[in-house]
Design a protein around this motif. Sequence first.
Motif, PDB file in Angstrom:
ATOM      1  N   PHE A  83      35.692  20.169  64.004  1.00  0.00           N
ATOM      2  CA  PHE A  83      34.406  20.815  64.282  1.00  0.00           C
ATOM      3  C   PHE A  83      33.268  20.296  63.413  1.00  0.00           C
ATOM      4  O   PHE A  83      32.109  20.547  63.709  1.00  0.00           O
ATOM      5  N   ALA A  84      33.610  19.636  62.320  1.00  0.00           N
ATOM      6  CA  ALA A  84      32.578  19.231  61.365  1.00  0.00           C
ATOM      7  C   ALA A  84      32.321  17.733  61.463  1.00  0.00           C
ATOM      8  O   ALA A  84      33.223  16.979  61.837  1.00  0.00           O
TER       9      ALA A  84
ATOM     10  N   ALA B 252      29.864  14.033  57.146  1.00  0.00           N
ATOM     11  CA  ALA B 252      29.197  14.499  55.920  1.00  0.00           C
ATOM     12  C   ALA B 252      29.708  15.896  55.545  1.00  0.00           C
ATOM     13  O   ALA B 252      29.989  16.170  54.368  1.00  0.00           O
ATOM     14  N   GLN B 253      29.861  16.763  56.535  1.00  0.00           N
ATOM     15  CA  GLN B 253      30.365  18.126  56.253  1.00  0.00           C
ATOM     16  C   GLN B 253      31.786  18.066  55.690  1.00  0.00           C
ATOM     17  O   GLN B 253      32.144  18.820  54.797  1.00  0.00           O
ATOM     18  N   CYS B 254      32.598  17.145  56.241  1.00  0.00           N
ATOM     19  CA  CYS B 254      33.987  17.028  55.782  1.00  0.00           C
ATOM     20  C   CYS B 254      34.029  16.527  54.342  1.00  0.00           C
ATOM     21  O   CYS B 254      34.795  17.026  53.518  1.00  0.00           O
ATOM     22  N   GLU B 255      33.172  15.534  54.035  1.00  0.00           N
ATOM     23  CA  GLU B 255      33.149  15.010  52.660  1.00  0.00           C
ATOM     24  C   GLU B 255      32.687  16.075  51.691  1.00  0.00           C
ATOM     25  O   GLU B 255      33.220  16.224  50.597  1.00  0.00           O
ATOM     26  N   ASN B 256      31.701  16.830  52.136  1.00  0.00           N
ATOM     27  CA  ASN B 256      31.184  17.903  51.300  1.00  0.00           C
ATOM     28  C   ASN B 256      32.291  18.936  51.015  1.00  0.00           C
ATOM     29  O   ASN B 256      32.498  19.342  49.877  1.00  0.00           O
ATOM     30  N   LEU B 257      33.031  19.289  52.040  1.00  0.00           N
ATOM     31  CA  LEU B 257      34.118  20.256  51.847  1.00  0.00           C
ATOM     32  C   LEU B 257      35.175  19.683  50.910  1.00  0.00           C
ATOM     33  O   LEU B 257      35.656  20.368  50.000  1.00  0.00           O
TER      34      LEU B 257
ATOM     35  N   LEU C  37      35.333  27.771  58.535  1.00  0.00           N
ATOM     36  CA  LEU C  37      35.917  27.235  59.766  1.00  0.00           C
ATOM     37  C   LEU C  37      35.662  28.198  60.931  1.00  0.00           C
ATOM     38  O   LEU C  37      35.266  27.784  62.029  1.00  0.00           O
ATOM     39  N   LEU C  38      35.852  29.493  60.668  1.00  0.00           N
ATOM     40  CA  LEU C  38      35.630  30.484  61.724  1.00  0.00           C
ATOM     41  C   LEU C  38      34.203  30.373  62.278  1.00  0.00           C
ATOM     42  O   LEU C  38      33.992  30.375  63.494  1.00  0.00           O
TER      43      LEU C  38
END
Length: 325
Positions: free
Chosen positions: A241-242, A245-250, A268-269
């Motif tokens: 879903f991401a 950039a969002q994945c790296e940030n997480l 995630l929800l």
Amino acid sequence: MRVFAGIKPTNDALHLGNYFGALRQFVALQDEHPETLYFIADYHSMTTVRDGKQRRANTHDVALDYLGAGVDPERAIFFVQSDIPEVTELTWILSTVTPMGLLERAHAYKDALSKGDTPNHGLFSYPVLMAADILLYHSDLVPVGQDQKQHVEMTRDMAMSFNHSYGEEIFKLPEPYILKGSAVVPGTDGKKMSKSYGNTIPMLATPKKTQKAVMGIVTDSTPMEDPKEPVGALFDLYKLFADEAQCENLASRARAGGLGYGHIKQELLGLVLDYFEPMRERRAAFEKRPDDVRDILASGAERARAIAAPVLESCRRVAGLGTTS
Ligand code: ADP
Ligand code: TRP
């Protein structure tokens, strides 16, 4: 180029695996190809579901999920498998050119055996019915998840065997279509997400039900303040879903410590609910118009039959079946 695929109406609502493995491709391919056929595999569901009322309700629910996800009956031919009973005749015909050994090697059948299920003949010959589906419509491309690839390969074997036996190219050879990157979606326990494992996250259920499933994703017991490696089902689902950039940030927040699994699940929800919101709304609109849904499926069946009938007829002709041809 004709695209063809289906999903079984078994007990539960369609889940993220069905969406990323199958439905999402169904919708995308609708834009790219003028001829798409999508159906609900209710005959296939008979190997496990033994309640007629439940099957009818499931079929309706799955129809709403398809329409909610964006299958467009103006473009795709959308129908219910059992509205075209010709497919069962073709199943018999193909079964006579299918070696037992081929069916004994089917992963789905072997999985059922290994789970301790008592297989019925329907489960054993499941790939023959699936081949009949595909071949009856002269399908070229079959969008499926990784787990169904073997069935499409078996379909090619059956088509070749029939063509060879009767000396005519009656059936076209289909190709599986599997989108890279989302081949197998993990379930809440880390195994493949599947209705039969009870580890699903529904795609278009109420936010409450979705929340319950997301919160149930199994993680290890690393305390909140400790650093965490961004691996496992929770992170794999997040990636669906991401963006990058969002994945790296997480990943960097997880490695830094202080981020609990509960927080990640909440994030995630939010992503899951936002992603599916427009589809949930479209589904709700169809849910209010059950007569329209019935009409859509009836007209889909009519169009599907117009393709299927001549294919079956040519098959009967070369096989010397019936007294008239
Ligand atoms: P289930 O395993 O839940 O019973 P089905 O067998 O009805 O699901 O699958 C319908 C479609 O969804 C198939 O194309 C299948 O490959 C795809 N699919 C099901 N589960 C997954 C998954 N976890 N990951 C990717 N695709 C999946
Ligand atoms: N066996 C498929 C599944 O479990 C459903 C199915 C039945 C199907 N017939 C098909 C998929 C034909 C593609 C084409 O998901």
